[in-house]
Scaffold this motif. Structure first.
Motif, PDB file in Angstrom:
ATOM      1  N   GLN A  17     -10.804   5.004  -2.594  1.00  0.00           N
ATOM      2  CA  GLN A  17      -9.847   5.306  -1.703  1.00  0.00           C
ATOM      3  C   GLN A  17      -9.106   4.283  -1.055  1.00  0.00           C
ATOM      4  N   ILE A  18      -9.887   3.049  -0.864  1.00  0.00           N
ATOM      5  CA  ILE A  18      -9.762   1.797  -0.337  1.00  0.00           C
ATOM      6  C   ILE A  18      -8.363   1.425  -1.321  1.00  0.00           C
ATOM      7  N   ALA A  19      -8.923   1.222  -2.705  1.00  0.00           N
ATOM      8  CA  ALA A  19      -7.814   0.426  -3.687  1.00  0.00           C
ATOM      9  C   ALA A  19      -6.494   1.206  -3.555  1.00  0.00           C
ATOM     10  N   SER A  20      -6.659   2.588  -3.169  1.00  0.00           N
ATOM     11  CA  SER A  20      -5.331   3.498  -3.396  1.00  0.00           C
ATOM     12  C   SER A  20      -4.796   3.231  -1.801  1.00  0.00           C
ATOM     13  N   ALA A  21      -4.935   3.000  -1.021  1.00  0.00           N
ATOM     14  CA  ALA A  21      -4.731   2.768   0.388  1.00  0.00           C
ATOM     15  C   ALA A  21      -4.237   1.645   0.914  1.00  0.00           C
ATOM     16  N   VAL A  22      -4.789   0.426   0.263  1.00  0.00           N
ATOM     17  CA  VAL A  22      -4.210  -0.791   0.633  1.00  0.00           C
ATOM     18  C   VAL A  22      -3.349  -1.459  -0.297  1.00  0.00           C
ATOM     19  N   ASP A  23      -2.367  -2.064  -0.097  1.00  0.00           N
ATOM     20  CA  ASP A  23      -1.447  -2.655  -1.037  1.00  0.00           C
ATOM     21  C   ASP A  23      -1.858  -4.388  -1.249  1.00  0.00           C
ATOM     22  N   ILE A  24      -1.805  -5.112   0.004  1.00  0.00           N
ATOM     23  CA  ILE A  24      -2.036  -6.511  -0.039  1.00  0.00           C
ATOM     24  C   ILE A  24      -3.355  -6.999   0.787  1.00  0.00           C
ATOM     25  N   ILE A  25      -3.987  -7.926   0.509  1.00  0.00           N
ATOM     26  CA  ILE A  25      -4.825  -8.310   1.179  1.00  0.00           C
ATOM     27  C   ILE A  25      -4.466  -9.789   1.738  1.00  0.00           C
ATOM     28  N   ILE A  26      -4.554 -10.323   2.977  1.00  0.00           N
ATOM     29  CA  ILE A  26      -4.239 -11.488   3.281  1.00  0.00           C
ATOM     30  C   ILE A  26      -5.618 -12.030   3.979  1.00  0.00           C
ATOM     31  N   HIS A  27      -6.119 -13.116   3.434  1.00  0.00           N
ATOM     32  CA  HIS A  27      -7.305 -13.842   3.611  1.00  0.00           C
ATOM     33  C   HIS A  27      -7.408 -14.880   4.490  1.00  0.00           C
ATOM     34  N   LEU A  28      -7.694 -14.856   5.651  1.00  0.00           N
ATOM     35  CA  LEU A  28      -7.708 -15.822   6.728  1.00  0.00           C
ATOM     36  C   LEU A  28      -9.116 -16.157   6.577  1.00  0.00           C
TER      37      LEU A  28
END
Length: 97
Positions: A17-28
């Motif tokens: 579900q997470i993989a299908s819901a999130v497009d981009i991760i910005i790591h700070l």
């Protein structure tokens, strides 16, 4: 947090579900000089064999001006292309560079 609220939901289903819901991760990240920097911009491209598949697009690279007390550097584009560009194309905000 999902595991606390959803009883009996398998971990693999939550990851899908997470993989299908999130497009981009910005790591700070907080650096050694106490500043915050964007370390990586990564695209989520899917879920396979129990793992979320990532495609790094930009990574932070320190330059020669960095010292133990001051971090200097910039985000650098990787050689990997953006794979899931459908939403950007539909919005009209995507240019191939």
């Amino acid at each position: 947090m999902v595991l606390q609220g959803a009883e009996g939901l398998p971990l693999e289903a939550i990851r899908q579900q997470i993989a299908s819901a999130v497009d981009i991760i910005i790591h700070l990240s907080r650096m050694r000089d106490k500043t915050r920097k964007t370390m990586e911009i990564t695209e989520i491209v899917g879920y396979e064999n129990g793992k979320i598949q990532l495609n790094p697009l930009y990574v932070f690279v320190e330059d020669e001006k960095s010292t133990l007390h001051k971090v200097s550097g910039s985000l650098r584009r990787t050689d990997r292309p953006l794979i899931n560009d459908t939403k950007l194309k539909i919005s009209g905000n995507y240019k191939i560079i």
